[in-house]
Design a protein around this motif. Structure first.
Motif, mmCIF file in Angstrom:
data_model
loop_
_atom_site.group_PDB
_atom_site.id
_atom_site.type_symbol
_atom_site.label_atom_id
_atom_site.label_comp_id
_atom_site.label_asym_id
_atom_site.label_seq_id
_atom_site.Cartn_x
_atom_site.Cartn_y
_atom_site.Cartn_z
ATOM 1 N N PHE A 163 0.831 -1.201 0.000
ATOM 2 C CA PHE A 163 0.000 0.000 0.000
ATOM 3 C C PHE A 163 0.865 1.251 0.000
ATOM 4 O O PHE A 163 0.634 2.176 -0.780
ATOM 5 C CB PHE A 163 -0.949 0.018 1.205
ATOM 6 C CG PHE A 163 -1.561 1.367 1.423
ATOM 7 C CD1 PHE A 163 -2.510 1.864 0.552
ATOM 8 C CD2 PHE A 163 -1.166 2.164 2.491
ATOM 9 C CE1 PHE A 163 -3.065 3.125 0.735
ATOM 10 C CE2 PHE A 163 -1.710 3.411 2.684
ATOM 11 C CZ PHE A 163 -2.667 3.898 1.809
ATOM 12 N N SER A 164 1.869 1.315 0.860
ATOM 13 C CA SER A 164 2.730 2.503 0.944
ATOM 14 C C SER A 164 3.403 2.793 -0.385
ATOM 15 O O SER A 164 3.468 3.945 -0.822
ATOM 16 C CB SER A 164 3.797 2.331 2.022
ATOM 17 O OG SER A 164 3.211 2.389 3.286
ATOM 18 N N HIS A 165 3.877 1.750 -1.037
ATOM 19 C CA HIS A 165 4.526 1.922 -2.336
ATOM 20 C C HIS A 165 3.533 2.494 -3.351
ATOM 21 O O HIS A 165 3.834 3.468 -4.052
ATOM 22 C CB HIS A 165 5.089 0.587 -2.825
ATOM 23 C CG HIS A 165 5.717 0.660 -4.167
ATOM 24 N ND1 HIS A 165 6.920 1.283 -4.401
ATOM 25 C CD2 HIS A 165 5.282 0.214 -5.377
ATOM 26 C CE1 HIS A 165 7.204 1.214 -5.691
ATOM 27 N NE2 HIS A 165 6.220 0.568 -6.297
ATOM 28 N N GLY A 166 2.355 1.925 -3.425
ATOM 29 C CA GLY A 166 1.323 2.413 -4.347
ATOM 30 C C GLY A 166 0.843 3.801 -3.985
ATOM 31 O O GLY A 166 0.593 4.637 -4.855
ATOM 32 N N TYR A 167 0.706 4.070 -2.684
ATOM 33 C CA TYR A 167 0.227 5.368 -2.215
ATOM 34 C C TYR A 167 1.218 6.467 -2.589
ATOM 35 O O TYR A 167 0.839 7.516 -3.093
ATOM 36 C CB TYR A 167 0.023 5.313 -0.699
ATOM 37 C CG TYR A 167 -0.513 6.586 -0.094
ATOM 38 C CD1 TYR A 167 -1.853 6.920 -0.238
ATOM 39 C CD2 TYR A 167 0.312 7.443 0.632
ATOM 40 C CE1 TYR A 167 -2.362 8.081 0.326
ATOM 41 C CE2 TYR A 167 -0.187 8.602 1.195
ATOM 42 C CZ TYR A 167 -1.526 8.921 1.045
ATOM 43 O OH TYR A 167 -2.025 10.060 1.593
ATOM 44 N N ALA A 173 3.492 6.419 -4.984
ATOM 45 C CA ALA A 173 3.510 6.586 -6.442
ATOM 46 C C ALA A 173 2.273 7.340 -6.907
ATOM 47 O O ALA A 173 2.360 8.221 -7.759
ATOM 48 C CB ALA A 173 3.595 5.220 -7.121
ATOM 49 N N HIS A 174 1.123 7.012 -6.329
ATOM 50 C CA HIS A 174 -0.138 7.646 -6.718
ATOM 51 C C HIS A 174 -0.177 9.108 -6.272
ATOM 52 O O HIS A 174 -0.613 9.974 -7.015
ATOM 53 C CB HIS A 174 -1.313 6.876 -6.120
ATOM 54 C CG HIS A 174 -2.648 7.347 -6.577
ATOM 55 N ND1 HIS A 174 -3.128 7.100 -7.839
ATOM 56 C CD2 HIS A 174 -3.597 8.059 -5.940
ATOM 57 C CE1 HIS A 174 -4.327 7.634 -7.966
ATOM 58 N NE2 HIS A 174 -4.640 8.224 -6.818
ATOM 59 N N CYS A 175 0.263 9.377 -5.054
ATOM 60 C CA CYS A 175 0.199 10.732 -4.508
ATOM 61 C C CYS A 175 1.254 11.655 -5.108
ATOM 62 O O CYS A 175 1.144 12.879 -4.983
ATOM 63 C CB CYS A 175 0.329 10.706 -2.986
ATOM 64 S SG CYS A 175 -1.150 10.043 -2.196
ATOM 65 N N SER A 176 2.260 11.115 -5.754
ATOM 66 C CA SER A 176 3.233 11.985 -6.409
ATOM 67 C C SER A 176 2.620 12.629 -7.650
ATOM 68 O O SER A 176 3.141 13.604 -8.166
ATOM 69 C CB SER A 176 4.504 11.210 -6.781
ATOM 70 O OG SER A 176 4.211 10.243 -7.765
ATOM 71 N N GLY A 177 1.481 12.081 -8.088
ATOM 72 C CA GLY A 177 0.725 12.681 -9.190
ATOM 73 C C GLY A 177 -0.224 13.728 -8.641
ATOM 74 O O GLY A 177 -0.007 14.312 -7.582
ATOM 75 N N GLU A 178 -1.305 13.932 -9.331
ATOM 76 C CA GLU A 178 -2.259 14.988 -8.955
ATOM 77 C C GLU A 178 -3.350 14.513 -7.999
ATOM 78 O O GLU A 178 -4.028 15.322 -7.398
ATOM 79 C CB GLU A 178 -2.932 15.534 -10.220
ATOM 80 C CG GLU A 178 -1.972 16.178 -11.176
ATOM 81 C CD GLU A 178 -2.665 16.612 -12.463
ATOM 82 O OE1 GLU A 178 -3.909 16.660 -12.497
ATOM 83 O OE2 GLU A 178 -1.947 16.907 -13.422
ATOM 84 N N HIS A 179 -3.561 13.226 -7.884
ATOM 85 C CA HIS A 179 -4.700 12.717 -7.134
ATOM 86 C C HIS A 179 -4.286 12.127 -5.795
ATOM 87 O O HIS A 179 -3.221 11.544 -5.672
ATOM 88 C CB HIS A 179 -5.418 11.626 -7.946
ATOM 89 C CG HIS A 179 -5.790 12.072 -9.326
ATOM 90 N ND1 HIS A 179 -6.762 13.005 -9.561
ATOM 91 C CD2 HIS A 179 -5.303 11.733 -10.530
ATOM 92 C CE1 HIS A 179 -6.870 13.215 -10.860
ATOM 93 N NE2 HIS A 179 -5.983 12.451 -11.479
ATOM 94 N N GLY A 180 -5.131 12.258 -4.796
ATOM 95 C CA GLY A 180 -4.913 11.631 -3.511
ATOM 96 C C GLY A 180 -5.515 10.234 -3.501
ATOM 97 O O GLY A 180 -6.037 9.751 -4.505
ATOM 98 N N HIS A 181 -5.474 9.595 -2.363
ATOM 99 C CA HIS A 181 -6.054 8.256 -2.216
ATOM 100 C C HIS A 181 -7.563 8.385 -2.224
ATOM 101 O O HIS A 181 -8.134 9.155 -1.457
ATOM 102 C CB HIS A 181 -5.544 7.646 -0.900
ATOM 103 C CG HIS A 181 -6.143 6.319 -0.588
ATOM 104 N ND1 HIS A 181 -5.852 5.197 -1.316
ATOM 105 C CD2 HIS A 181 -7.013 5.947 0.363
ATOM 106 C CE1 HIS A 181 -6.525 4.173 -0.810
ATOM 107 N NE2 HIS A 181 -7.232 4.616 0.218
ATOM 108 N N GLU A 182 -8.225 7.628 -3.069
ATOM 109 C CA GLU A 182 -9.685 7.688 -3.176
ATOM 110 C C GLU A 182 -10.289 6.325 -2.923
ATOM 111 O O GLU A 182 -9.625 5.310 -3.049
ATOM 112 C CB GLU A 182 -10.086 8.150 -4.589
ATOM 113 C CG GLU A 182 -9.581 9.543 -4.929
ATOM 114 C CD GLU A 182 -9.883 9.925 -6.362
ATOM 115 O OE1 GLU A 182 -10.723 9.264 -7.000
ATOM 116 O OE2 GLU A 182 -9.289 10.885 -6.831
#
Length: 151
Positions: free
Chosen positions: A135-139, A141-150
């Motif tokens: 989860f931390s790895h995906g979070y 990578a995802h949060c380095s973009g424009e969107h937060g965790h949804e």
């Protein structure tokens, strides 16, 4: 037939608890799953009995993890939520008279047992820490973009 998602749901909740690292109310946890807080409380009660979570009442209270994520396997969580049946399939009759049906039952039962043993072995090899790291790895990578965790 509806799939039993109890294990998946509780793992989802446990990862949120690990991520926030503070008490979370049943209402907040239910929001992550789009379910009723009573369902969360009922499920977490089994994990509390197993010593994996605890809860406190009142202002600032809620559910918290009280276990070492590296020491708890998915199999232990699976067992703490009641070890839901792995298969919806089964034999037509438990003790048939027909020799054909006996042969079918024998082979199916052995196969089901072998597959269930393999699943439990695999669940034994994965810890909550492994899931938290995924989860931390995906979070990150995802949060380095424009969107937060949804959800």
């Amino acid at each position: 037939m509806k799939k039993d998602s109890k294990l998946s749901s509780i793992l989802h909740v446990l990862l949120h608890m690990a991520h926030y690292n503070r008490p979370l109310t049943s209402e907040a946890l239910a929001g992550f799953l789009s379910t009723n807080p009573v369902v969360v409380r009922r499920t977490l009660a089994g994990l509390r009995d197993a010593g994996y979570v605890d809860s406190t009442k009142g202002h600032g209270g809620g559910w918290v993890l009280v276990c070492d994520l590296q020491q708890i396997t998915l199999r232990q969580i699976y067992e703490a939520v009641g070890a839901p049946p792995v298969f919806a399939m089964g034999n037509r009759m438990d003790e048939p008279r027909c020799l054909v049906e006996r042969a079918v039952n024998h082979r199916l039962e052995n196969t089901f047992q072998e597959v269930e043993a393999l699943l439990l072995q695999r669940l034994d090899a994965i810890t909550l820490a492994d899931l938290a790291a995924d989860f931390s790895h995906g979070y990150q990578a995802h949060c380095s973009g424009e969107h937060g965790h949804e959800h």
